[in-house]
Scaffold this active site. Structure first.
Site, mmCIF file in Angstrom:
data_model
loop_
_atom_site.group_PDB
_atom_site.id
_atom_site.type_symbol
_atom_site.label_atom_id
_atom_site.label_comp_id
_atom_site.label_asym_id
_atom_site.label_seq_id
_atom_site.Cartn_x
_atom_site.Cartn_y
_atom_site.Cartn_z
ATOM 1 N N GLY A 1 -10.511 -2.076 -11.258
ATOM 2 C CA GLY A 1 -9.597 -1.545 -12.258
ATOM 3 C C GLY A 1 -10.361 -0.941 -13.415
ATOM 4 O O GLY A 1 -11.249 -1.585 -13.963
ATOM 5 N N ASN B 1 -3.654 -10.516 -10.604
ATOM 6 C CA ASN B 1 -3.991 -9.447 -9.659
ATOM 7 C C ASN B 1 -2.954 -9.469 -8.561
ATOM 8 O O ASN B 1 -2.834 -10.453 -7.842
ATOM 9 C CB ASN B 1 -5.384 -9.673 -9.069
ATOM 10 C CG ASN B 1 -5.693 -8.695 -7.947
ATOM 11 O OD1 ASN B 1 -5.121 -7.610 -7.879
ATOM 12 N ND2 ASN B 1 -6.613 -9.067 -7.067
ATOM 13 N N CYS C 1 -5.282 -8.685 3.027
ATOM 14 C CA CYS C 1 -5.275 -7.218 3.043
ATOM 15 C C CYS C 1 -6.511 -6.679 3.758
ATOM 16 O O CYS C 1 -7.646 -6.880 3.300
ATOM 17 C CB CYS C 1 -5.227 -6.686 1.611
ATOM 18 S SG CYS C 1 -5.314 -4.884 1.518
ATOM 19 N N CYS D 1 2.128 0.551 0.295
ATOM 20 C CA CYS D 1 1.878 -0.881 0.129
ATOM 21 C C CYS D 1 2.641 -1.381 -1.081
ATOM 22 O O CYS D 1 2.721 -0.703 -2.094
ATOM 23 C CB CYS D 1 0.382 -1.134 -0.051
ATOM 24 S SG CYS D 1 -0.018 -2.850 -0.421
ATOM 25 N N CYS E 1 -2.926 -8.269 7.083
ATOM 26 C CA CYS E 1 -1.810 -7.347 6.886
ATOM 27 C C CYS E 1 -2.240 -5.929 7.242
ATOM 28 O O CYS E 1 -3.235 -5.419 6.700
ATOM 29 C CB CYS E 1 -1.344 -7.401 5.425
ATOM 30 S SG CYS E 1 -0.007 -6.236 5.055
ATOM 31 N N CYS F 1 0.332 -0.933 6.006
ATOM 32 C CA CYS F 1 0.165 0.473 5.641
ATOM 33 C C CYS F 1 -0.089 1.346 6.857
ATOM 34 O O CYS F 1 0.045 2.577 6.794
ATOM 35 C CB CYS F 1 -0.966 0.634 4.627
ATOM 36 S SG CYS F 1 -2.541 -0.073 5.144
#
Length: 479
Positions: free
Chosen positions: A43, A117, A252, A398, A450, A453
């Site tokens: 970030g 997060n 993820c 997502c 996962c 996407c």
């Protein structure tokens, strides 16, 4: 991924990185500053550090990179013993000073500072209910929902308050929470985002989004915080509170493709090794032949070296990235955006001229930047450009902590692989298959990841955002 420059077609962005330190012997704010520096790739919009001495609590937050926010001084307090830190990329709420973290609040039970997060998929419903009951919100981020749930809980201990609150929310969250005398970490039941635990030689406890945040302060990796687990660190040491361990896991997969730093290890899987294997698998699947292998720096480099290793085709540096473009270099017109690509990336003519080039990148989102890079290579004299992507086609947004396009803006949602190849102007195009991707993370259970996407198999029931629910859902904005 790890530069501060403007990207005219932004890659998918992770919401943030979180960090926490508990120590009575070391400079907790200084360690947190270093940890956030290591997590800067997660970030770049804002940063913040909250500290406490066991009685008082203070927070310093600001817009920009870690070194910009704390340019003049790292937060300091005599006898400080706990700190939590945050670096942010917004997925819910605008990039504003009011939305920076950690959030610091006073409530009937004392003081807490929270860094988050992830992305809560039922935040809008909970916030609406709380507002109807008279709750006032100061930000437009979903993290404030968690803070209010904790403050409104009637449970006796802070541990019980947090667990009760977490059982009410759905979606993705990794949290570092500070009270006057405790450092607390929590990870959602699916384990979407990473959170790990470390310890320094001096006995300081560290919580970090990635292991690279432990390495920078010389902390030894202890273990990952488990999905559905809360850990509490205080004067008595570390305690574990599993609160939802029977949910289906869904880490993820894009952490390994793109988001995490290559030197991190997440849930027992080396990110560097995973990307290297993705390159090898790309070489096997595509069968592409060429004179040289190049990467789109920096996130495609490890996969490109894997492709070269497997194929026997030499890896060379064919694209140079300018790492000194300011973060404010955002241009309003298409012509100026095209110029921005040239300022950020440039082909080395002496390397690619007269060569059949295999170009490796981690993903294609809209396709516009990929097309510009292909043209750049051709203009530098490449005789052919074969594009290999170390992820499957991204066809679905997502909702678990990544700022992605709406589906109609994802090129793979509307175009076939052949149509994408034509759009970017490549001679050949190959995306890594989902089955091939699974082979590249052998230390992870394939069913515990996962891939939504790529295949729209969202792991949380009713977990996708309803139509029209944008990142500005709490701001009554349409864009």
């Amino acid at each position: 991924m790890y530069d501060n420059g403007y990207n005219p077609e932004p890659k998918w962005k992770e919401e943030c990185g979180v960090y926490g330190v508990y120590s009575h012997t070391e400079d907790v704010s200084g360690l947190t500053y270093l940890g956030l520096y290591a997590l800067q790739h997660r970030g770049q919009e804002s940063a913040g550090i909250a500290i406490t001495d066991g009685a008082w609590m203070d927070v310093t937050r600001g817009m920009g990179l870690v070194n910009e926010v704390f340019r003049h001084q790292v937060p300091h307090m005599e006898n400080q013993c706990i700190a939590v830190g945050h670096v942010r990329y917004s997925t819910t709420g605008s990039s504003l000073l009011a939305n920076t973290q950690p959030l610091l609040v006073n409530y009937a039970g004392g003081k807490i500072a929270l860094a988050h997060n992830g992305n809560l998929t039922n935040a809008a419903e909970i916030r609406h209910e709380l507002e109807q009951q008279g709750t006032i919100f100061q930000t437009s981020i979903d993290s404030e929902v968690i803070v209010n749930l904790i403050a409104r809980s009637h449970k006796e201990t802070i541990e019980e308050r947090i667990i009760e609150s977490l059982k009410m929310v759905k979606g993705c969250y990794c949290l570092t929470i500070m009270t006057e005398d405790k450092l607390i970490g929590a990870r959602d039941p699916q384990g979407f985002r990473p959170l790990c635990l470390g310890k320094t030689e001096e006995g300081s406890w560290i919580l970090s989004s990635e292991t690279c945040g432990l390495d920078v302060v010389g902390a030894e990796f202890v273990r990952d915080v488990l999905p559905g687990e809360m850990v509490v660190i205080d004067k008595d040491g570390l305690k574990s509170y599993p609160f939802a361990t029977d949910e289906k896991k869904a880490g993820c997969i894009f952490e390994y493709i793109y988001f995490a730093r290559p030197d991190s290890v997440i849930d027992g899987q080396s990110v560097h090794e995973a990307r290297f294997q993705m390159g090898r698998e790309l070489a096997r699947e595509s069968g592409f032949k060429g004179d040289i292998v190049i990467s789109v720096p920096d996130s495609g480099t490890t996969a490109a070296t894997g492709f070269a290793y497997e194929s026997g085709i030499p890896f060379v540096e064919g694209l140079i990235k300018n790492r000194y473009i300011g973060r404010t270099f955002i241009q309003p017109t298409q012509k100026k955006r095209d110029t921005a690509v040239k300022l950020k990336l440039n082909a080395i003519r002496s390397v690619v001229e007269g060569k059949s080039v295999i170009m490796v990148d981690d993903s294609i989102v809209r396709g516009t930047t990929s097309g510009k890079i292909v043209r750049m290579l051709r203009n530098a004299g490449a005789t052919a450009v074969h594009v290999c992507i170390s992820s499957p086609p991204i066809g679905y947004p997502c909702f678990y902590g990544i700022d992605t396009s709406v589906r109609k803006e994802l090129i793979a949602a509307t175009k076939s692989v052949e149509e994408i190849r034509e759009f970017i102007g490549a001679d050949s195009l190959h995306f890594l298959s989902i089955e091939g991707l699974k082979k590249c993370v052998p230390n992870l259970k394939a069913d515990d990841m996962c891939y939504a996407c790529f295949n729209s198999a969202y792991p949380i029931e009713d977990g996708a955002k309803p139509a029209g629910n944008s990142k500005y859902v709490f701001e009554q904005r349409k864009c």
